[in-house]
Design a protein around this motif. Structure first.
Motif, PDB file in Angstrom:
ATOM      1  N   TYR A  65     -30.618 -36.468 -67.955  1.00  0.00           N
ATOM      2  CA  TYR A  65     -30.962 -34.963 -66.944  1.00  0.00           C
ATOM      3  C   TYR A  65     -30.004 -34.571 -66.197  1.00  0.00           C
ATOM      4  O   TYR A  65     -29.735 -33.334 -66.289  1.00  0.00           O
ATOM      5  N   GLY A  66     -29.547 -35.130 -65.217  1.00  0.00           N
ATOM      6  CA  GLY A  66     -28.039 -34.826 -64.610  1.00  0.00           C
ATOM      7  C   GLY A  66     -26.744 -34.652 -65.089  1.00  0.00           C
ATOM      8  O   GLY A  66     -27.048 -33.173 -65.138  1.00  0.00           O
ATOM      9  N   LEU A  67     -26.803 -35.414 -66.114  1.00  0.00           N
ATOM     10  CA  LEU A  67     -25.736 -34.874 -66.744  1.00  0.00           C
ATOM     11  C   LEU A  67     -25.893 -33.642 -67.643  1.00  0.00           C
ATOM     12  O   LEU A  67     -25.703 -32.599 -67.546  1.00  0.00           O
ATOM     13  N   ASN A  68     -27.466 -33.047 -68.246  1.00  0.00           N
ATOM     14  CA  ASN A  68     -27.472 -32.082 -68.964  1.00  0.00           C
ATOM     15  C   ASN A  68     -27.763 -31.242 -68.391  1.00  0.00           C
ATOM     16  O   ASN A  68     -27.132 -29.905 -68.609  1.00  0.00           O
ATOM     17  N   VAL A  69     -27.975 -31.334 -67.421  1.00  0.00           N
ATOM     18  CA  VAL A  69     -28.007 -30.073 -65.796  1.00  0.00           C
ATOM     19  C   VAL A  69     -26.677 -29.387 -65.831  1.00  0.00           C
ATOM     20  O   VAL A  69     -25.902 -28.444 -65.720  1.00  0.00           O
ATOM     21  N   ALA A  70     -25.283 -30.484 -65.565  1.00  0.00           N
ATOM     22  CA  ALA A  70     -24.311 -30.359 -65.247  1.00  0.00           C
ATOM     23  C   ALA A  70     -24.105 -29.451 -66.065  1.00  0.00           C
ATOM     24  O   ALA A  70     -22.847 -28.178 -66.559  1.00  0.00           O
ATOM     25  N   ILE A  71     -23.979 -29.867 -67.401  1.00  0.00           N
ATOM     26  CA  ILE A  71     -23.497 -28.998 -68.940  1.00  0.00           C
ATOM     27  C   ILE A  71     -23.879 -28.078 -68.513  1.00  0.00           C
ATOM     28  O   ILE A  71     -22.869 -26.867 -68.916  1.00  0.00           O
ATOM     29  N   GLY A  72     -24.747 -27.741 -68.646  1.00  0.00           N
ATOM     30  CA  GLY A  72     -25.688 -26.577 -68.600  1.00  0.00           C
ATOM     31  C   GLY A  72     -25.919 -25.493 -67.536  1.00  0.00           C
ATOM     32  O   GLY A  72     -24.854 -24.203 -68.077  1.00  0.00           O
ATOM     33  N   ILE A  73     -24.730 -25.985 -66.506  1.00  0.00           N
ATOM     34  CA  ILE A  73     -24.526 -25.177 -65.303  1.00  0.00           C
ATOM     35  C   ILE A  73     -23.324 -24.461 -65.637  1.00  0.00           C
ATOM     36  O   ILE A  73     -23.131 -22.927 -65.625  1.00  0.00           O
ATOM     37  N   ILE A  74     -22.562 -25.441 -65.820  1.00  0.00           N
ATOM     38  CA  ILE A  74     -21.064 -24.930 -66.527  1.00  0.00           C
ATOM     39  C   ILE A  74     -20.938 -24.049 -67.484  1.00  0.00           C
ATOM     40  O   ILE A  74     -20.537 -23.270 -67.539  1.00  0.00           O
ATOM     41  N   THR A  75     -21.728 -24.600 -68.746  1.00  0.00           N
ATOM     42  CA  THR A  75     -21.714 -23.798 -69.745  1.00  0.00           C
ATOM     43  C   THR A  75     -21.946 -21.836 -69.059  1.00  0.00           C
ATOM     44  O   THR A  75     -21.838 -21.243 -69.556  1.00  0.00           O
ATOM     45  N   PHE A  76     -23.329 -22.096 -68.670  1.00  0.00           N
ATOM     46  CA  PHE A  76     -24.127 -20.548 -68.108  1.00  0.00           C
ATOM     47  C   PHE A  76     -22.639 -20.166 -67.540  1.00  0.00           C
ATOM     48  O   PHE A  76     -22.544 -18.755 -67.748  1.00  0.00           O
ATOM     49  N   ILE A  77     -21.791 -20.293 -66.381  1.00  0.00           N
ATOM     50  CA  ILE A  77     -21.165 -20.140 -65.241  1.00  0.00           C
ATOM     51  C   ILE A  77     -19.631 -19.730 -66.555  1.00  0.00           C
ATOM     52  O   ILE A  77     -19.282 -18.163 -66.545  1.00  0.00           O
ATOM     53  N   ILE A  78     -19.462 -19.746 -67.261  1.00  0.00           N
ATOM     54  CA  ILE A  78     -18.269 -19.831 -68.314  1.00  0.00           C
ATOM     55  C   ILE A  78     -18.923 -19.228 -69.223  1.00  0.00           C
ATOM     56  O   ILE A  78     -18.206 -17.703 -68.891  1.00  0.00           O
ATOM     57  N   SER A  79     -20.064 -19.141 -69.955  1.00  0.00           N
ATOM     58  CA  SER A  79     -20.251 -18.340 -70.446  1.00  0.00           C
ATOM     59  C   SER A  79     -20.721 -16.677 -70.165  1.00  0.00           C
ATOM     60  O   SER A  79     -20.039 -15.271 -70.398  1.00  0.00           O
ATOM     61  N   PHE A  80     -21.351 -16.348 -68.747  1.00  0.00           N
ATOM     62  CA  PHE A  80     -21.273 -15.348 -68.419  1.00  0.00           C
ATOM     63  C   PHE A  80     -20.324 -14.834 -67.440  1.00  0.00           C
ATOM     64  O   PHE A  80     -20.082 -13.149 -67.702  1.00  0.00           O
ATOM     65  N   LEU A  81     -19.178 -15.106 -67.983  1.00  0.00           N
ATOM     66  CA  LEU A  81     -18.031 -14.928 -66.371  1.00  0.00           C
ATOM     67  C   LEU A  81     -17.579 -14.108 -68.063  1.00  0.00           C
ATOM     68  O   LEU A  81     -16.827 -13.179 -68.278  1.00  0.00           O
ATOM     69  N   ILE A  82     -17.541 -15.130 -69.370  1.00  0.00           N
ATOM     70  CA  ILE A  82     -17.273 -14.120 -70.229  1.00  0.00           C
ATOM     71  C   ILE A  82     -17.875 -12.805 -70.758  1.00  0.00           C
ATOM     72  O   ILE A  82     -16.926 -11.825 -71.233  1.00  0.00           O
ATOM     73  N   SER A  83     -18.693 -12.965 -71.364  1.00  0.00           N
ATOM     74  CA  SER A  83     -19.731 -12.532 -71.905  1.00  0.00           C
ATOM     75  C   SER A  83     -20.347 -10.774 -71.320  1.00  0.00           C
ATOM     76  O   SER A  83     -21.112  -9.621 -71.525  1.00  0.00           O
ATOM     77  N   GLU A  84     -21.200 -12.171 -69.853  1.00  0.00           N
ATOM     78  CA  GLU A  84     -21.861 -10.880 -68.547  1.00  0.00           C
ATOM     79  C   GLU A  84     -23.073 -10.876 -69.727  1.00  0.00           C
ATOM     80  O   GLU A  84     -23.988  -9.035 -69.022  1.00  0.00           O
ATOM     81  N   ASN A  85     -23.684 -11.510 -70.413  1.00  0.00           N
ATOM     82  CA  ASN A  85     -25.009 -11.247 -71.130  1.00  0.00           C
ATOM     83  C   ASN A  85     -26.130 -12.584 -71.096  1.00  0.00           C
ATOM     84  O   ASN A  85     -25.077 -13.657 -71.748  1.00  0.00           O
ATOM     85  N   ILE A  86     -27.028 -12.484 -70.401  1.00  0.00           N
ATOM     86  CA  ILE A  86     -28.230 -13.627 -69.888  1.00  0.00           C
ATOM     87  C   ILE A  86     -28.042 -15.196 -71.825  1.00  0.00           C
ATOM     88  O   ILE A  86     -28.158 -15.293 -71.646  1.00  0.00           O
ATOM     89  N   LYS A  87     -28.925 -13.739 -72.103  1.00  0.00           N
ATOM     90  CA  LYS A  87     -29.215 -13.701 -73.857  1.00  0.00           C
ATOM     91  C   LYS A  87     -27.962 -15.059 -74.519  1.00  0.00           C
ATOM     92  O   LYS A  87     -27.722 -15.729 -74.882  1.00  0.00           O
ATOM     93  N   THR A  88     -26.837 -14.711 -74.414  1.00  0.00           N
ATOM     94  CA  THR A  88     -25.097 -15.099 -74.683  1.00  0.00           C
ATOM     95  C   THR A  88     -24.714 -16.031 -74.232  1.00  0.00           C
ATOM     96  O   THR A  88     -24.774 -17.573 -74.690  1.00  0.00           O
ATOM     97  N   ALA A  89     -25.784 -16.332 -72.397  1.00  0.00           N
ATOM     98  CA  ALA A  89     -25.436 -17.443 -71.694  1.00  0.00           C
ATOM     99  C   ALA A  89     -25.940 -18.825 -72.226  1.00  0.00           C
ATOM    100  O   ALA A  89     -26.088 -19.551 -72.335  1.00  0.00           O
ATOM    101  N   PHE A  90     -27.360 -18.112 -72.050  1.00  0.00           N
ATOM    102  CA  PHE A  90     -28.619 -19.260 -72.810  1.00  0.00           C
ATOM    103  C   PHE A  90     -28.324 -19.833 -74.766  1.00  0.00           C
ATOM    104  O   PHE A  90     -28.016 -21.099 -74.361  1.00  0.00           O
ATOM    105  N   ILE A  91     -27.672 -18.854 -74.998  1.00  0.00           N
ATOM    106  CA  ILE A  91     -27.830 -19.037 -76.515  1.00  0.00           C
ATOM    107  C   ILE A  91     -26.280 -20.548 -76.470  1.00  0.00           C
ATOM    108  O   ILE A  91     -26.647 -21.543 -77.019  1.00  0.00           O
ATOM    109  N   ALA A  92     -25.136 -20.159 -75.210  1.00  0.00           N
ATOM    110  CA  ALA A  92     -24.388 -21.021 -75.191  1.00  0.00           C
ATOM    111  C   ALA A  92     -24.514 -22.713 -75.224  1.00  0.00           C
ATOM    112  O   ALA A  92     -24.604 -23.574 -74.605  1.00  0.00           O
ATOM    113  N   ILE A  93     -25.596 -22.520 -73.465  1.00  0.00           N
ATOM    114  CA  ILE A  93     -25.983 -24.192 -72.774  1.00  0.00           C
ATOM    115  C   ILE A  93     -27.088 -24.491 -74.261  1.00  0.00           C
ATOM    116  O   ILE A  93     -26.618 -25.784 -74.183  1.00  0.00           O
TER     117      ILE A  93
END
Length: 122
Positions: A65-93
């Motif tokens: 659970y902890g590892l998946n939360v860390a992966i989710g946070i890192i993926t969200f930050i990277i994808s949100f910085l690239i696309s600035e779209n919440i939907k795209t960020a959650f699909i990436a997570i």
């Protein structure tokens, strides 16, 4: 840093935490999803029984659970910085968590057993 005798070596290579001479897993290939987390009964080198008690690896779910939360946070930050779209960020997570599932499962089990078993060189 990553030499035999350290916990990090055992965690990242998936070797026996007590002797670090052989893999804990039956199949080394992470792409065989059905055999991904099948473990050997015990280490043939030092005799350590991997299932220390019944249902021992249920505790690894908390590590996972902890590892998946860390992966989710890192993926969200990277994808949100690239696309600035919440939907795209959650699909990436979701994609990152699904793709990294076998790695996370093995890492969580390796981390969990290394909490309880110390390295013994002899």
């Amino acid at each position: 840093m990553l030499k035999k005798g350290s916990k990090l070596y055992s965690i990242l290579t998936g070797t026996c935490p007590k002797c670090q001479n052989e893999s804990m897993y039956v199949d080394q290939n992470l792409l065989h999803i059905s055999k991904c987390i099948k473990m050997k009964e015990h280490c043939s080198h030092c005799g350590l029984k991997y299932q220390l008690e019944p249902s021992f690896f249920y505790g690894a779910m908390y590590v996972s659970y902890g590892l998946n939360v860390a992966i989710g946070i890192i993926t969200f930050i990277i994808s949100f910085l690239i696309s600035e779209n919440i939907k795209t960020a959650f699909i990436a997570i979701i994609a990152a968590i699904l793709l990294l599932f076998p790695i996370v499962m093995r890492l969580s089990r390796s981390i969990y057993i290394n909490i309880f078993v110390a390295y013994e060189p002899k």
